[in-house]
Design a protein around this motif. Structure first.
Motif, mmCIF file in Angstrom:
data_model
loop_
_atom_site.group_PDB
_atom_site.id
_atom_site.type_symbol
_atom_site.label_atom_id
_atom_site.label_comp_id
_atom_site.label_asym_id
_atom_site.label_seq_id
_atom_site.Cartn_x
_atom_site.Cartn_y
_atom_site.Cartn_z
ATOM 1 N N ILE A 199 48.538 52.154 46.501
ATOM 2 C CA ILE A 199 47.952 51.131 47.369
ATOM 3 C C ILE A 199 46.551 51.555 47.783
ATOM 4 O O ILE A 199 45.629 50.733 47.842
ATOM 5 C CB ILE A 199 48.843 50.906 48.605
ATOM 6 N N VAL B 258 44.342 50.639 45.138
ATOM 7 C CA VAL B 258 44.049 49.202 45.127
ATOM 8 C C VAL B 258 42.973 48.870 46.163
ATOM 9 O O VAL B 258 41.997 48.170 45.879
ATOM 10 C CB VAL B 258 45.333 48.388 45.402
ATOM 11 N N VAL B 259 43.159 49.414 47.389
ATOM 12 C CA VAL B 259 42.209 49.103 48.467
ATOM 13 C C VAL B 259 40.821 49.620 48.117
ATOM 14 O O VAL B 259 39.824 48.916 48.265
ATOM 15 C CB VAL B 259 42.704 49.702 49.801
ATOM 16 N N SER C 158 39.155 47.427 45.683
ATOM 17 C CA SER C 158 38.628 46.156 46.156
ATOM 18 C C SER C 158 37.313 46.328 46.897
ATOM 19 O O SER C 158 36.613 45.356 47.128
ATOM 20 C CB SER C 158 39.651 45.455 47.050
ATOM 21 N N ALA D 188 43.145 41.881 54.695
ATOM 22 C CA ALA D 188 43.647 42.238 53.370
ATOM 23 C C ALA D 188 43.101 43.580 52.917
ATOM 24 O O ALA D 188 43.597 44.176 51.976
ATOM 25 C CB ALA D 188 43.259 41.159 52.364
ATOM 26 N N LEU D 189 42.052 44.034 53.593
ATOM 27 C CA LEU D 189 41.454 45.311 53.210
ATOM 28 C C LEU D 189 41.978 46.425 54.110
ATOM 29 O O LEU D 189 42.402 47.462 53.646
ATOM 30 C CB LEU D 189 39.935 45.213 53.353
ATOM 31 N N ILE E 53 56.546 48.345 49.697
ATOM 32 C CA ILE E 53 55.142 48.737 49.592
ATOM 33 C C ILE E 53 54.497 48.099 48.369
ATOM 34 O O ILE E 53 53.448 47.452 48.462
ATOM 35 C CB ILE E 53 55.008 50.281 49.518
ATOM 36 N N ALA F 176 51.812 45.043 48.615
ATOM 37 C CA ALA F 176 50.453 45.390 48.195
ATOM 38 C C ALA F 176 49.978 44.422 47.129
ATOM 39 O O ALA F 176 48.797 44.056 47.088
ATOM 40 C CB ALA F 176 50.400 46.810 47.662
ATOM 41 N N LEU G 284 48.666 41.481 48.825
ATOM 42 C CA LEU G 284 47.680 41.857 49.838
ATOM 43 C C LEU G 284 48.193 41.699 51.267
ATOM 44 O O LEU G 284 47.430 41.416 52.174
ATOM 45 C CB LEU G 284 46.390 41.069 49.654
ATOM 46 N N LEU H 266 48.742 43.745 53.612
ATOM 47 C CA LEU H 266 48.575 45.159 53.939
ATOM 48 C C LEU H 266 49.145 45.525 55.295
ATOM 49 O O LEU H 266 49.466 46.684 55.541
ATOM 50 C CB LEU H 266 47.096 45.554 53.881
ATOM 51 N N VAL I 248 52.505 46.668 54.478
ATOM 52 C CA VAL I 248 52.428 47.969 53.803
ATOM 53 C C VAL I 248 52.266 49.077 54.834
ATOM 54 O O VAL I 248 52.989 50.082 54.827
ATOM 55 C CB VAL I 248 51.253 47.999 52.805
#
Lengths: 313, 327
Positions: free
Chosen positions: A166, A169-170, A173, B106-107, B281, B285, B288, B290, B293
């Motif tokens: 994850i 992924v973050v 992005s 989402a970040l 998770i 993920a 998104l 999060l 998560v």
């Protein structure tokens, strides 16, 4: 150990060489290790035959062929997608994917291993540098020792490895792709053993030795360079060996469910999607070889550094 | 510089004022940043306030770390409070930066959103926890540690086996064992049994290596003493060598407590029924979510720390004689 220092007065025994050699093998570690490895291989073959037996005999049954036990027995070690491949099948696959294809090809395991190892090394360097810096700070600043140390320790109970994909992924992005996200995971994993080991090592010189430095009117900078740092090296290298092994694990796991195109982790995942067990096992063998190689490399650096610092190896 | 600060901040009253000031300031800043016209486009004045709070927080942590009292309980309370304040301020910074700059959820969700998510989806988290931790982790941990211990005793009884197994065990302990997860999923199916199998293999080798090392701990003299008491192998083992090995065994138990959770969660990435922390998770993920998560991560962190803490407590009770615990 004491062989080779035979007293000159004794009469050399004729024909004593063979039992001596065998005895040495038996008493040293090599003999037992070879025996254990051989036992593992035997168990592996037996398990391969047993685990693949039902699959093979059912397939023969479906195809309407009469199969003797002998045919099934040999077929269990020659399956395309066995439950458990026999060791020689893995060797053949390794030969095919390492020696038969160019190292730059996507089909070459060397290509994937290099991808993973480069992420491992970058992460290892970042993590070790961070670990050493934190340790130096913790040893010298009481504030850091009191406030940061508990968090360094509890940071390890967060199963960071589990969320590595994850994080990749973050980071992806926000524009970080390729090597760096994997290296960050590796760095996070390996800073901890380095910090703990280095703190222990920097505090290894006892009060008496530090007081001696003070009577030489050494500044704390000099105490650090001339006493604390040399004293911490054995601890540092012991932690570095642990760190590089986890660093590799981090890089592999970071490649898992992120759609990575290259790397040993991507290879594992692809193998698991398509049921290519031989591919999974050969990737595992290469990962194990990489781990061994990296740990041995750190050990060599340790030898060189210890020798250069005048220590006894 | 640190020494200078600590001399200036030696009085408890000053430190208490600083802590209180930081606290009030942080609460005020939190209230401010969540107002609709500040969230997302906080101005320079707000960041100046945060910077000032950062400085007072650093000063209070430095002051707290420098405080010394005679009373043992007060010192213990201060030693506990110092890292807590440090951690709480990190969470405050996370919240303020994420909300103040308007980072999309989402970040990186702010801690408050994660907390709300935990409160809302308690049932889901409990189901995941039961699937991954209570079934996979605990079963695998128990089997792995017990079998590692048993093989260590066997290797101790048969020296040939010890000399052969120990180098192999040391080698395997350094390998990326987590990679066997896809194979275990293939062999034992999608449910928790395959996760337990991964955990068994991961926890076996640390236990084996540590226990064998621990059994060497009792010295020649002590063993000779047992011999002169006419104690046999088993009696010496139970009354002398196992107690002496306990610190090593507990070391392995502690290492394994974190390894087990990691193994189970990563194994769920390779195939799982639609419940479990690893499944949650990767599924959240992918879309998104999060905040969910991070909620699972928080759950895993709490579970992992609690597990570790329980093992550490058991260690204190069992090895009360060891110099590192006896004060």
């Amino acid at each position: 150990m004491t062989s080779g220092t035979s007293p000159t007065t004794s009469v050399p025994l004729v024909g004593a060489a063979r039992p001596g050699l065998l005895g040495k093998l038996w008493r040293g570690n090599l003999g037992p290790v070879l025996a254990v490895v051989a036992a593992i291989l035997v168990i592996w073959y037996v398990a391969a035959v047993l685990m693949n037996w039902t699959g093979v005999s059912e397939r023969f049954g479906r195809m309407g062929q009469e199969a003797t036990a002998g045919t099934i027995f040999w077929q269990t070690m020659a399956e395309d997608r066995p439950m458990l491949p026999a060791p020689h099948q893995i060797l053949v696959e390794l030969d095919k994917t390492i020696l038969d294809v160019a190292p730059t090809s996507r089909r070459s395991l060397v290509h994937h291993a290099v991808e993973t190892i480069s992420a491992t090394l970058v992460g290892f360097l970042m993590g070790s540098a961070l670990g050493v810096l934190l340790a130096v700070g913790i040893v010298h600043l009481r504030t850091l020792q009191k406030s940061l140390m508990p968090w360094v320790i509890s940071s390890q109970t967060v199963p960071i490895l589990a969320i590595a994909p994850i994080i990749v992924v973050v980071l992806g992005s926000i524009g970080l792709r390729g090597l760096i996200p994997k290296a960050i995971i590796s760095a996070y994993l390996c800073f901890f053993p380095v910090t703990i080991g280095m703190v222990k090592g920097l505090e290894a010189p006892d009060r008496l030795q530090r007081d001696l430095m003070r009577t030489y009117s050494a500044s704390s900078w000099e105490i650090f360079w001339k006493l604390r740092l040399p004293a911490s090296l054995p601890y540092l290298f012991a932690s570095l060996k642990v760190a590089i092994a986890i660093s590799l694990v981090g890089a592999i796991v970071a490649e898992l469910p992120t759609g990575a195109q290259a790397g040993l982790g991507a290879r594992l995942l692809a193998g698991s999607y398509y049921g290519q067990t031989i591919q999974i096992w050969s990737a595992l063998v290469v990962a194990a070889a990489c781990a061994a190689l990296l740990v041995v490399a750190v050990g060599l650096v340790e030898k060189v550094v210890t020798k250069a610092m005048g220590g006894r190896p | 510089m640190s020494a200078f600060l600590q001399r200036r901040l030696a009085s408890p009253a000053k430190v208490a004022w600083l802590v209180a000031l930081t606290w009030v300031g942080c609460v005020y800043a939190l209230g401010l940043v969540h107002q609709p016209d500040v969230a997302g486009n906080a101005g320079g004045g707000f960041w100046a306030l945060v910077l000032a709070l950062w400085i007072t927080a650093t000063l209070s942590v430095a002051g707290l770390a420098g405080l010394k009292t005679r009373s043992k309980t007060a010192q213990a309370a201060i030693d506990l409070f110092t890292p807590l304040l440090f951690g709480a301020f990190l969470f405050f910074l996370w919240e303020v930066v994420v909300v103040g700059f308007g980072v999309p959820g989402a970040l990186m969700p702010p801690p408050s959103a994660i907390w709300e998510r935990i409160l809302v989806s308690g049932d889901l988290l409990w189901a995941d926890f039961r699937q991954t931790f209570l079934k996979g982790v605990l079963a695998g941990y128990a089997i792995g540690c017990l079998s590692g211990f048993a093989v260590a005793i066997l290797a101790d009884r048969v020296p040939f086996l010890r000399r052969g197994l120990l180098p192999v065990g040391n080698f395997v302990a350094a390998l990326p064992i987590i990679g066997i997860a896809p194979i275990m999923v293939m062999w034992f199916g999608f449910d928790w049994q395959s996760k337990a199998a991964v955990v068994v293999v991961m926890t076996f080798f640390p236990m084996l290596v540590n226990t064998v090392a621990g059994l060497e701990e009792a010295s020649r003299m002590e063993r000779d003493l047992m011999r002169s008491y006419a104690a046999g192998y088993w009696e010496t083992l139970v009354k002398l060598r196992l107690p002496a090995a306990l610190p090593f065994v507990f070391n392995a138990l502690k290492i394994n407590s974190t390894l087990a959770l990691i193994g189970a969660i990563v194994a769920e990435f390779f195939g799982t029924p639609i419940v479990g922390m690893g499944f949650r998770i990767s599924a959240e993920a992918a879309r998104l979510g999060l905040d969910m998560v991070w909620a699972v991560i928080a759950l895993a962190a709490v579970a992992g720390s609690t597990f570790y803490g329980l093992v550490a407590l058991a260690e204190r009770a069992a090895t009360f004689w060891h110099p590192s615990i006896r004060r």
